[in-house]
Each structure stands twice: as structure tokens, then as C-alpha cells.
Design a protein around this motif. Structure first.
Motif, PDB file in Angstrom:
ATOM      1  N   ARG A  63       0.955  -1.212  -0.055  1.00 51.65           N
ATOM      2  CA  ARG A  63       0.083  -0.034   0.103  1.00 51.65           C
ATOM      3  C   ARG A  63       0.975   1.244  -0.128  1.00 51.65           C
ATOM      4  NH1 ARG A  63      -3.312  -2.901   3.538  1.00 51.65           N
ATOM      5  NH2 ARG A  63      -2.465  -1.806   5.187  1.00 51.65           N
ATOM      6  N   ILE A  64       2.047   1.046   0.711  1.00 49.14           N
ATOM      7  CA  ILE A  64       2.757   2.431   0.844  1.00 49.14           C
ATOM      8  C   ILE A  64       3.475   2.637  -0.611  1.00 49.14           C
ATOM      9  CG2 ILE A  64       5.152   3.209   1.493  1.00 49.14           C
ATOM     10  CD1 ILE A  64       4.367   1.937   4.212  1.00 49.14           C
ATOM     11  N   LEU A  65       3.780   1.574  -1.238  1.00 56.20           N
ATOM     12  CA  LEU A  65       4.384   1.671  -2.804  1.00 56.20           C
ATOM     13  C   LEU A  65       3.404   2.056  -3.997  1.00 56.20           C
ATOM     14  CD1 LEU A  65       6.768  -1.108  -2.480  1.00 56.20           C
ATOM     15  CD2 LEU A  65       7.412   1.336  -2.493  1.00 56.20           C
ATOM     16  N   THR A  66       1.972   1.740  -3.688  1.00 59.35           N
ATOM     17  CA  THR A  66       1.000   1.765  -4.688  1.00 59.35           C
ATOM     18  C   THR A  66      -0.180   2.570  -4.489  1.00 59.35           C
ATOM     19  OG1 THR A  66      -0.335  -0.229  -3.763  1.00 59.35           O
ATOM     20  CG2 THR A  66       1.394  -0.618  -5.342  1.00 59.35           C
ATOM     21  N   GLN A  67      -0.653   3.043  -3.203  1.00 59.95           N
ATOM     22  CA  GLN A  67      -1.891   3.994  -3.199  1.00 59.95           C
ATOM     23  C   GLN A  67      -1.375   5.283  -3.949  1.00 59.95           C
ATOM     24  OE1 GLN A  67      -2.769   3.788   1.105  1.00 59.95           O
ATOM     25  NE2 GLN A  67      -4.449   2.421   0.438  1.00 59.95           N
ATOM     26  N   GLU A  68      -2.441   5.553  -4.445  1.00 59.06           N
ATOM     27  CA  GLU A  68      -2.578   7.059  -4.970  1.00 59.06           C
ATOM     28  C   GLU A  68      -2.498   8.276  -4.274  1.00 59.06           C
ATOM     29  OE1 GLU A  68      -4.625   6.757  -8.776  1.00 59.06           O
ATOM     30  OE2 GLU A  68      -3.832   4.604  -9.223  1.00 59.06           O
ATOM     31  N   ASP A  69      -2.849   8.278  -3.201  1.00 55.72           N
ATOM     32  CA  ASP A  69      -3.031   9.380  -2.269  1.00 55.72           C
ATOM     33  C   ASP A  69      -1.765   9.994  -1.651  1.00 55.72           C
ATOM     34  OD1 ASP A  69      -2.475   7.242  -0.346  1.00 55.72           O
ATOM     35  OD2 ASP A  69      -3.874   7.938   1.101  1.00 55.72           O
ATOM     36  N   HIS A  70      -0.661   9.427  -2.034  1.00 51.03           N
ATOM     37  CA  HIS A  70       0.808   9.694  -1.555  1.00 51.03           C
ATOM     38  C   HIS A  70       1.865   9.360  -2.557  1.00 51.03           C
ATOM     39  CE1 HIS A  70       0.719   5.624  -0.257  1.00 51.03           C
ATOM     40  NE2 HIS A  70       2.006   5.817  -0.163  1.00 51.03           N
ATOM     41  N   ILE A  71       2.766  10.147  -2.237  1.00 48.40           N
ATOM     42  CA  ILE A  71       4.256   9.863  -3.186  1.00 48.40           C
ATOM     43  C   ILE A  71       5.170   9.284  -2.060  1.00 48.40           C
ATOM     44  CG2 ILE A  71       6.004  10.624  -4.450  1.00 48.40           C
ATOM     45  CD1 ILE A  71       4.226  13.091  -5.108  1.00 48.40           C
ATOM     46  N   THR A  72       6.004   8.209  -2.440  1.00 43.76           N
ATOM     47  CA  THR A  72       6.907   7.642  -1.589  1.00 43.76           C
ATOM     48  C   THR A  72       8.350   7.786  -2.112  1.00 43.76           C
ATOM     49  OG1 THR A  72       5.349   6.224  -0.496  1.00 43.76           O
ATOM     50  CG2 THR A  72       7.613   5.509  -0.287  1.00 43.76           C
ATOM     51  N   ILE A  73       9.119   8.483  -1.382  1.00 41.00           N
ATOM     52  CA  ILE A  73      10.483   8.431  -1.746  1.00 41.00           C
ATOM     53  C   ILE A  73      11.452   7.880  -0.793  1.00 41.00           C
ATOM     54  CG2 ILE A  73      10.117  10.624  -3.095  1.00 41.00           C
ATOM     55  CD1 ILE A  73      11.573  11.830  -0.439  1.00 41.00           C
TER      56      ILE A  73
END
Length: 142
Positions: A44-54
Motif C-alpha cells: 500500500r505504501i508503494l501503490t496507493q495513489e493518495d501519496h508519493i513515497t521516496i
């Protein structure tokens, strides 16, 4: 050399490794609950569209992660043995830049009063800090 880049599904095992390396206290500081992070949560951290993960990577190893949500809130975690090296500050600076690109009016973090490293990053990067017994809220314009 430290590389800051956007995360992708190709990073699943590396991010799982990062979260597996964290102590219960580290996980509580990141998620505000005591629990081990599941593979489903990392997906979910990698795929949910409500955020950007770096990710912050050093020598091919993920040493830190930051996520910026559409409402301006962000989260941060750095591998214990890589703390106090400026990695968290670099991640937050990158998240601030992303917020500016997205046109967000504010970036916000919530942390516990005893999370001194996050509070120090907030001070260093010009966040307005509000303290109470249960949490610290940092905010600033990007």
C-alpha cells in the motif's frame, strides 16, 4: 553517496528489509502503533495513489523512506544505523520540494514529544511547531 528517488513496486523487498530492521519503538514513532509491518502494508505504501513515497538509498540499500500525502502530511523513517547523518533532513527537504511542485499550501508532520530527531529536523527546516502532552505538530509552507 546518498541517492533520493521515488519508490516503485521494484522496491518491495528493500522496503520490507528497512521495516524489518526497525525496533518496536522505531515503528511506533513512524506509525503511532506497536506492530510489525506486513507485506500488504508495504504494498500500500508503494501503490496507493493518495501519496508519493521516496527512498534514500546508500550503496544499493534502502536506508530511509518518506511519504507525502495529498493533504500535505508526511511521514519519515530512517534505518537506525544511518541516523544523525542528515538523511532525514534530506528526505524531508525532498518532500517539501514535491509539495511545492504539487501546489500544496502546507506540509505537516505529527510526532511524539520524545521524538527529538524529528523535532530537530522541523526546527532546522523552518517548521512552526506546536507542542502538547501527547504530540507535536509541525507545519510550514513549501
Amino acid at each position: 553517496m546518498l541517492e533520493i528517488r521515488r519508490a516503485s513496486m521494484d522496491d518491495l523487498t528493500h522496503l520490507m528489509d528497512l521495516y524489518s530492521s526497525l525496533t518496536d519503538e522505531d515503528l511506533y514513532m513512524r506509525f503511532f502503533v506497536y506492530h510489525k509491518v506486513s507485506e500488504e502494508e508495504v504494498r500500500r505504501i508503494l501503490t496507493q495513489e493518495d501519496h508519493i513515497t521516496i527512498l534514500a538509498c546508500r550503496d544499493g540499500k534502502v536506508v530511509g523512506e518518506g511519504s507525502l500525502y495529498d493533504n500535505g502530511e508526511f511521514s519519515l523513517v530512517v534505518r537506525r544505523e544511518h541516523r544523525r547523518l542528515g538523511i532525514g533532513t534530506r528526505i524531508v527537504s525532498s518532500l517539501i520540494s514535491l509539495a511545492k511542485e504539487k501546489g500544496l499550501p502546507r506540509v505537516i508532520f505529527y510526532t511524539l514529544p520524545n521524538n527529538y530527531p524529528m523535532i530537530a529536523i522541523g526546527r532546522k527546516l523552518g517548521f512552526s511547531l506546536k507542542f502538547d502532552d501527547e504530540e507535536v505538530v509541525g507545519s510550514r509552507a513549501p
